[in-house]
Design an enzyme around this catalytic site. Structure first.
Site, mmCIF file in Angstrom:
data_model
loop_
_atom_site.group_PDB
_atom_site.id
_atom_site.type_symbol
_atom_site.label_atom_id
_atom_site.label_comp_id
_atom_site.label_asym_id
_atom_site.label_seq_id
_atom_site.Cartn_x
_atom_site.Cartn_y
_atom_site.Cartn_z
ATOM 1 N N ASN A 146 0.800 -1.221 0.000
ATOM 2 C CA ASN A 146 0.000 0.000 0.000
ATOM 3 C C ASN A 146 0.836 1.276 0.000
ATOM 4 O OD1 ASN A 146 -2.475 1.641 0.832
ATOM 5 N ND2 ASN A 146 -1.197 1.828 2.672
ATOM 6 N N TYR A 174 3.545 10.834 -10.341
ATOM 7 C CA TYR A 174 2.690 9.977 -9.509
ATOM 8 C C TYR A 174 1.846 9.055 -10.402
ATOM 9 C CZ TYR A 174 -0.946 8.766 -6.066
ATOM 10 O OH TYR A 174 -1.829 8.108 -5.243
ATOM 11 N N LYS A 181 1.905 4.901 -10.636
ATOM 12 C CA LYS A 181 0.733 4.068 -10.371
ATOM 13 C C LYS A 181 0.358 3.235 -11.599
ATOM 14 C CE LYS A 181 -0.163 5.190 -6.045
ATOM 15 N NZ LYS A 181 0.046 4.206 -4.963
HETATM 16 N N1 LIG Z 1 -5.674 9.270 0.001
HETATM 17 C C1 LIG Z 1 -6.002 9.289 -1.289
HETATM 18 O O1 LIG Z 1 -6.819 10.116 -1.739
HETATM 19 C C2 LIG Z 1 -5.380 8.297 -2.233
HETATM 20 C C3 LIG Z 1 -5.884 8.219 -3.539
HETATM 21 C C4 LIG Z 1 -5.343 7.308 -4.425
HETATM 22 C C5 LIG Z 1 -4.318 6.473 -4.013
HETATM 23 N N2 LIG Z 1 -3.827 6.587 -2.745
HETATM 24 C C6 LIG Z 1 -2.735 5.685 -2.368
HETATM 25 O O2 LIG Z 1 -3.073 5.033 -1.159
HETATM 26 C C7 LIG Z 1 -1.874 4.664 -0.472
HETATM 27 C C8 LIG Z 1 -1.966 5.131 0.972
HETATM 28 O O3 LIG Z 1 -2.140 6.529 0.958
HETATM 29 P P1 LIG Z 1 -2.705 7.338 2.212
HETATM 30 O O4 LIG Z 1 -3.504 8.447 1.664
HETATM 31 O O5 LIG Z 1 -3.305 6.391 3.189
HETATM 32 O O6 LIG Z 1 -1.343 7.967 2.769
HETATM 33 P P2 LIG Z 1 -0.700 8.092 4.227
HETATM 34 O O7 LIG Z 1 0.390 9.119 4.085
HETATM 35 O O8 LIG Z 1 -1.752 8.305 5.268
HETATM 36 O O9 LIG Z 1 -0.045 6.650 4.470
HETATM 37 C C9 LIG Z 1 1.089 6.237 3.761
HETATM 38 C C10 LIG Z 1 2.006 5.458 4.701
HETATM 39 O O10 LIG Z 1 3.120 5.001 3.927
HETATM 40 C C11 LIG Z 1 4.308 5.174 4.707
HETATM 41 N N3 LIG Z 1 5.452 5.262 3.813
HETATM 42 C C12 LIG Z 1 5.771 6.281 2.975
HETATM 43 N N4 LIG Z 1 6.916 6.001 2.329
HETATM 44 C C13 LIG Z 1 7.333 4.774 2.772
HETATM 45 C C14 LIG Z 1 8.422 3.942 2.463
HETATM 46 N N5 LIG Z 1 9.348 4.300 1.563
HETATM 47 N N6 LIG Z 1 8.520 2.751 3.085
HETATM 48 C C15 LIG Z 1 7.591 2.369 3.998
HETATM 49 N N7 LIG Z 1 6.521 3.109 4.335
HETATM 50 C C16 LIG Z 1 6.400 4.311 3.720
HETATM 51 C C17 LIG Z 1 4.052 6.451 5.491
HETATM 52 O O11 LIG Z 1 4.901 6.552 6.639
HETATM 53 C C18 LIG Z 1 2.570 6.328 5.837
HETATM 54 O O12 LIG Z 1 2.387 5.660 7.076
HETATM 55 C C19 LIG Z 1 -0.732 5.274 -1.281
HETATM 56 O O13 LIG Z 1 -0.206 4.318 -2.153
HETATM 57 C C20 LIG Z 1 -1.421 6.379 -2.069
HETATM 58 O O14 LIG Z 1 -0.725 6.712 -3.255
HETATM 59 C C21 LIG Z 1 -4.344 7.475 -1.841
#
Ligand SMILES: NC(=O)c1ccc[n+]([C@@H]2O[C@H](COP(=O)([O-])OP(=O)(O)OC[C@H]3O[C@@H](n4cnc5c(N)ncnc54)[C@H](O)[C@@H]3O)[C@@H](O)[C@H]2O)c1
Length: 249
Positions: A88, A154, A158
């Protein structure tokens, strides 16, 4: 739904990953919560244990192959088996038109989001092939299937996650391994909340027919289903979860 399963979640300390860790544990899984922020991962473990669940926190930078191998080995050692993995981790980047996207920003985004997902799947597959099966779920994004202005790096990272997911699904189906990607729209997690606090009005930007952004728990429910045997005939898919946004013209 996940009773007795051993599941690894990366990026499990916040947002969608945290919601997944708590939900999966509530559905009966034992979960390894891996994150670059070990203290935050430990806090998730404590919240799971407080309600009777079973979890362990692991420190990892998923862009580092040595750390990723160790994460998966440690997860398997504690879980006893790796029934499913929810990869994730992903990072967005500051807004840049493509012609001005700094190379360093592109490379960091690809290293964490695309290469990190590849490395995670490679280490997980080695265990799953030996065990005779497993389920992999990768967090992608609608930005991986559509052009998203100013987020070219980004979106490309993806798109790589989606294609790798499909390739793994096709390569490993005969060995009992399924792989699917989740493509969230805008989801209420700390990065989105920070943008909203800074003045971004998502109701004006997103075109979701449901008229709201999603919750991390709603995304976690889809991930739980894809990790479970209930989705036993689903593989190689990139499934949007976006209030209908991707269905609009
Ligand atoms: N929130 C949205 O609107 C959204 C939309 C589309 C996709 N996403 C994707 O969902 C996933 C989670 O996003 P989120 O919004 O929950 O973000 P978030 O920032 O709340 O959580 C991401 C987590 O990943 C960890 N992380 C970052 N880089 C890291 C690394 N190199 N190694 C290990 N851990 C690492 C961070 O410490 C954090 O705990 C991501 O892949 C993001 O691209 C999110």
């Amino acid at each position: 739904m996940l009773e007795g399963l051993g599941i690894l979640i990366t990026g499990g300390a916040s947002g969608i990953g945290r919601a997944a860790a708590e939900l999966f544990a509530g559905y009966g899984a034992r979960v390894a919560v891996a994150d670059i922020d070990l203290a935050a991962a430990q806090a998730v473990v404590e919240s799971i244990e407080a309600v009777g669940g079973s979890a362990i926190a692991l420190a990892v930078d998923t862009s580092d192959p040595v750390q990723v191998d160790r994460m998966v080995d440690d997860a398997v050692a504690w879980l006893g088996r790796l029934d499913a993995a929810f990869n994730n981790v992903g990072v967005a980047h500051p807004l840049h038109p493509v012609e001005e996207l700094p190379l360093a920003v592109w490379e960091r985004t690809m290293a964490i989001t695309a290469t990190g997902t590849l490395l995670s799947m490679q280490a997980e597959l080695r265990h799953m092939v030996k065990a005779g099966g497993g389920a992999i779920v990768n967090t992608a994004s609608n930005s991986g299937t559509h052009g998203t202005p100013m987020l070219g790096g980004y979106g490309a990272s993806k798109a790589a996650v989606i294609n790798l997911t499909k390739t793994v699904a096709v390569e490993y189906a005969s060995r009992g391994i399924r792989a699917n990607a989740i493509c969230p729209g805008v989801i209420d997690t700390p990065p989105i909340a920070a943008l909203a606090a800074a003045g971004t009005d998502f109701s004006q930007i997103i075109n979701a027919p449901m008229g709201r952004i999603g919750t991390a728990k709603e995304v976690a429910e889809l991930a739980a289903w894809l990790c479970s045997g209930r989705s036993s005939y689903v593989t190689g898919q990139a499934i949007s979860i976006d209030g209908g946004q991707s269905a609009t013209p």
